[in-house]
Design a protein around this motif. Structure first.
Motif, short mmCIF file in Angstrom:
data_model
loop_
_atom_site.label_atom_id
_atom_site.label_comp_id
_atom_site.label_asym_id
_atom_site.label_seq_id
_atom_site.Cartn_x
_atom_site.Cartn_y
_atom_site.Cartn_z
N ALA A 67 0.61 -1.19 0.15
CA ALA A 67 -0.13 0.07 0.20
C ALA A 67 0.99 1.22 -0.15
O ALA A 67 1.80 1.29 0.80
N LEU A 68 0.52 2.12 -0.91
CA LEU A 68 1.43 3.55 -0.93
C LEU A 68 0.62 4.64 -0.92
O LEU A 68 -0.55 4.77 -1.50
N GLY A 69 1.07 5.55 0.06
CA GLY A 69 0.15 7.02 0.06
C GLY A 69 0.90 7.88 -0.39
O GLY A 69 2.06 7.67 -1.25
N GLN A 70 0.61 9.13 -0.62
CA GLN A 70 1.27 10.38 -1.09
C GLN A 70 0.92 10.35 -2.59
O GLN A 70 1.74 9.43 -3.31
N SER A 71 0.11 11.13 -3.05
CA SER A 71 -0.22 11.17 -4.38
C SER A 71 0.99 11.34 -5.41
O SER A 71 1.24 10.65 -6.49
N LEU A 72 1.96 12.32 -5.00
CA LEU A 72 3.00 12.45 -6.16
C LEU A 72 4.04 11.19 -6.12
O LEU A 72 4.29 10.81 -6.99
N ALA A 73 4.23 10.57 -4.82
CA ALA A 73 4.89 9.32 -5.03
C ALA A 73 4.08 8.23 -5.66
O ALA A 73 4.83 7.40 -6.51
N ILE A 74 2.93 8.28 -5.47
CA ILE A 74 1.89 7.06 -6.58
C ILE A 74 2.36 7.43 -8.06
O ILE A 74 2.56 6.52 -8.91
N LEU A 75 2.40 8.94 -8.25
CA LEU A 75 2.54 9.32 -9.95
C LEU A 75 3.77 8.89 -10.27
O LEU A 75 3.94 8.21 -11.41
N GLU A 76 4.89 9.19 -9.43
CA GLU A 76 6.20 8.82 -9.83
C GLU A 76 6.29 7.39 -10.16
O GLU A 76 6.97 6.91 -11.20
N TRP A 77 5.62 6.56 -9.34
CA TRP A 77 5.89 4.98 -9.45
C TRP A 77 5.21 4.60 -10.65
O TRP A 77 5.62 3.69 -11.30
N LEU A 78 4.04 5.22 -10.77
CA LEU A 78 3.15 4.80 -12.00
C LEU A 78 4.11 5.08 -13.27
O LEU A 78 4.08 4.29 -14.08
N ASP A 79 4.66 6.23 -13.16
CA ASP A 79 5.41 6.67 -14.41
C ASP A 79 6.62 5.80 -14.82
O ASP A 79 7.27 5.40 -15.74
N GLU A 80 7.25 5.42 -13.52
CA GLU A 80 8.59 4.45 -13.49
C GLU A 80 8.14 2.90 -14.18
O GLU A 80 8.92 2.32 -14.71
#
Lengths: 220, 220
Positions: A67-80
């Motif tokens: 489980a991951l919180g923090q929207s910008l961390a989620i978006l960077e993870w999606l992008d990677e």
């Protein structure tokens, strides 16, 4: 990406709205679990949700890895992990400018309107709705003015940093929504308005709009 | 990287402190331009500094490509343009967790202690030093507790996310400094204390400490 993604979401959360846009841009389906943040419900504070995200904030993305919180961390993870279409420009300096734009929203504007902050202002200083509105106007106004100045210094483009939407647009659209919701006048910021309108017309953004979410109250 | 880097800096700024650590970890030299943020000086609000950074915030990194604000955008740019040693773990999920940890500090803890926020609390609600301290304790305490829970769920490691320092440590150390400065008790957070102590002993972190900066008042 073949794994199932689950998003703990709330229709009016700006941070959740960002993640919905990102998932839609990537073409990734997800199971939505609404968490009602409205005062009176406060489902994010329940024991059941604490088991999902000990920080008791929305959004949380649950993947095969955890489980991951923090929207910008989620978006960077999606992008990677799912690089197409990219959520950041290719040029390193432009990437940096787009991230700075997004972080100005995430670190300086958005936190000041968070429910937990407004609740604290009420509890500690007895702030009523008029004072909370003055507080929002102070931060939203100064923040949007700074973003307008950043865009005004750049060549014209359909989206904030070029001809495709990126992390900057993903953060801007929910913030502009929030401003409109609270009656903040956006007309002094023509570049922000133009970019917001272009992004809101994009299918990935439109499908992520608060009113289109399953937990939004029906407008009768 | 052969270009000259210039950092507009302030010894006690947590955000500037992060960037100093990142530059030191990368082994990149830079010219330091102190900007005195202390009330009474407020050099960030000068016309001269506005020409450097229209957002009038510290830090600003000036490179051959232009001027960049937002510490996390600067650190990501450093990591993309000067990859060794990396500022994030190699594993995508661990990168995401480290970014989420850093963003929890940058978006939820640090903003609440910003001078501009404290000034607004004074102006709008007449908050005195006692009330500002209660405000800090509310946000710093809850924020550090959430970070401790995040680390406690992970296997033990020297630094926050492994055996080398990363973005999480870079954000944690200045926040822990800030907590100590304002008398916030960190003893309930043993993992955070251990990681902070390890990182503060690292030469790149030690050289970035506020008291070692040229604009720090000499302690006589």
């Amino acid at each position: 990406m073949s794994e199932t993604l689950e998003l703990y979401d709330y229709w009016r959360s700006s941070a959740a709205y960002r993640v919905r846009i990102g998932l839609n841009l990537k073409g990734l389906g997800y199971a939505s679990h609404p968490v009602n943040l409205a005062p009176g419900a406060s489902e994010q504070l329940s024991e059941a949700y604490r088991a999902v995200n000990p920080q008791q904030r929305v959004p949380t993305l649950v993947t095969g890895a955890g489980a991951l919180g923090q929207s910008l961390a989620i978006l960077e993870w999606l992008d990677e992990t799912c690089p197409e279409p990219p959520l950041l420009p290719a040029d390193p300096w432009l990437r940096a400018e787009a991230r700075a734009f997004a972080l100005s929203i995430a670190c300086e504007i958005h936190p000041m309107g968070n429910l937990s902050v407004l609740r604290q202002l009420g509890q500690q200083f007895g702030a009523g709705e008029g004072e909370l509105q003055a507080w929002r106007e102070r931060w939203f106004g100064a923040g949007m003015a700074a973003l307008e100045a950043q865009l005004a210094a750049r060549p014209a483009s359909t989206y904030a940093f070029g001809d495709t939407p990126c992390l900057a647009d993903i953060c801007l659209v929910p913030q502009a929504y929030n401003c409109r919701r609270f009656g903040i006048d956006l007309s002094p910021y023509p570049r922000l308005c133009a970019v917001t309108a272009a992004a809101e017309a994009h299918p990935a953004f439109a499908a992520a709009a608060p009113e289109r979410q399953p937990d939004a109250p029906s407008l009768k």
